[in-house]
Design a protein around this motif. Structure first.
Motif, PDB file in Angstrom:
ATOM      1  N   TYR A   8       0.843  -1.183   0.000  1.00 18.91           N
ATOM      2  CA  TYR A   8       0.000   0.000   0.000  1.00 18.91           C
ATOM      3  C   TYR A   8       0.886   1.244   0.000  1.00 18.91           C
ATOM      4  O   TYR A   8       1.906   1.288   0.681  1.00 18.91           O
ATOM      5  CB  TYR A   8      -0.903   0.036   1.241  1.00 18.91           C
ATOM      6  CG  TYR A   8      -1.973  -1.011   1.210  1.00 18.91           C
ATOM      7  CD1 TYR A   8      -3.182  -0.766   0.570  1.00 18.91           C
ATOM      8  CD2 TYR A   8      -1.773  -2.259   1.783  1.00 18.91           C
ATOM      9  CE1 TYR A   8      -4.171  -1.735   0.522  1.00 18.91           C
ATOM     10  CE2 TYR A   8      -2.761  -3.228   1.737  1.00 18.91           C
ATOM     11  CZ  TYR A   8      -3.949  -2.960   1.104  1.00 18.91           C
ATOM     12  OH  TYR A   8      -4.918  -3.921   1.050  1.00 18.91           O
ATOM     13  N   LYS A   9       0.468   2.238  -0.748  1.00 23.40           N
ATOM     14  CA  LYS A   9       1.167   3.520  -0.766  1.00 23.40           C
ATOM     15  C   LYS A   9       0.861   4.245   0.541  1.00 23.40           C
ATOM     16  O   LYS A   9      -0.278   4.234   1.016  1.00 23.40           O
ATOM     17  CB  LYS A   9       0.677   4.354  -1.950  1.00 23.40           C
ATOM     18  CG  LYS A   9       1.299   5.720  -2.032  1.00 23.40           C
ATOM     19  CD  LYS A   9       0.754   6.494  -3.213  1.00 23.40           C
ATOM     20  CE  LYS A   9       1.344   7.883  -3.235  1.00 23.40           C
ATOM     21  NZ  LYS A   9       0.835   8.656  -4.377  1.00 23.40           N
ATOM     22  N   CYS A  28      -2.489   6.084   4.876  1.00 25.42           N
ATOM     23  CA  CYS A  28      -2.571   5.219   3.712  1.00 25.42           C
ATOM     24  C   CYS A  28      -3.802   5.635   2.898  1.00 25.42           C
ATOM     25  O   CYS A  28      -4.929   5.341   3.292  1.00 25.42           O
ATOM     26  CB  CYS A  28      -2.687   3.769   4.170  1.00 25.42           C
ATOM     27  SG  CYS A  28      -2.733   2.596   2.813  1.00 25.42           S
ATOM     28  N   GLY A  41      -5.184   4.545   0.287  1.00 26.29           N
ATOM     29  CA  GLY A  41      -6.014   3.440  -0.195  1.00 26.29           C
ATOM     30  C   GLY A  41      -6.898   2.828   0.868  1.00 26.29           C
ATOM     31  O   GLY A  41      -7.792   2.037   0.546  1.00 26.29           O
ATOM     32  N   ILE A  99      -2.047  -0.757   9.286  1.00 29.92           N
ATOM     33  CA  ILE A  99      -2.585  -1.390   8.080  1.00 29.92           C
ATOM     34  C   ILE A  99      -3.020  -2.819   8.388  1.00 29.92           C
ATOM     35  O   ILE A  99      -4.105  -3.251   7.998  1.00 29.92           O
ATOM     36  CB  ILE A  99      -1.560  -1.354   6.933  1.00 29.92           C
ATOM     37  CG1 ILE A  99      -1.398   0.083   6.422  1.00 29.92           C
ATOM     38  CG2 ILE A  99      -1.976  -2.284   5.792  1.00 29.92           C
ATOM     39  CD1 ILE A  99      -0.244   0.277   5.458  1.00 29.92           C
TER      40      ILE A  99
END
Length: 48
Positions: free
Chosen positions: A3-4, A18, A20, A42
């Motif tokens: 994930y970016k 994050c 996303g 995350i």
């Protein structure tokens, strides 16, 4: 899965989120700490 994340420096340290995963964010006193903390965030976000 990768994930970016977006890391931002502030007077208090670093914040990271994050894009996303809405609402998934963390912080740390150092860049390294913030990045480790977002990994945990995350994981917890995806487990929920």
């Amino acid at each position: 899965m990768r994930y970016k994340v977006v890391l931002q420096h502030s007077e208090e340290g670093y914040s990271v989120h994050c894009p996303g995963l809405p609402g998934c964010w963390s912080q740390g006193a150092t860049e390294e700490e913030a990045l480790l903390n977002i990994q945990d965030a995350i994981t917890e976000y995806l487990d929920a």
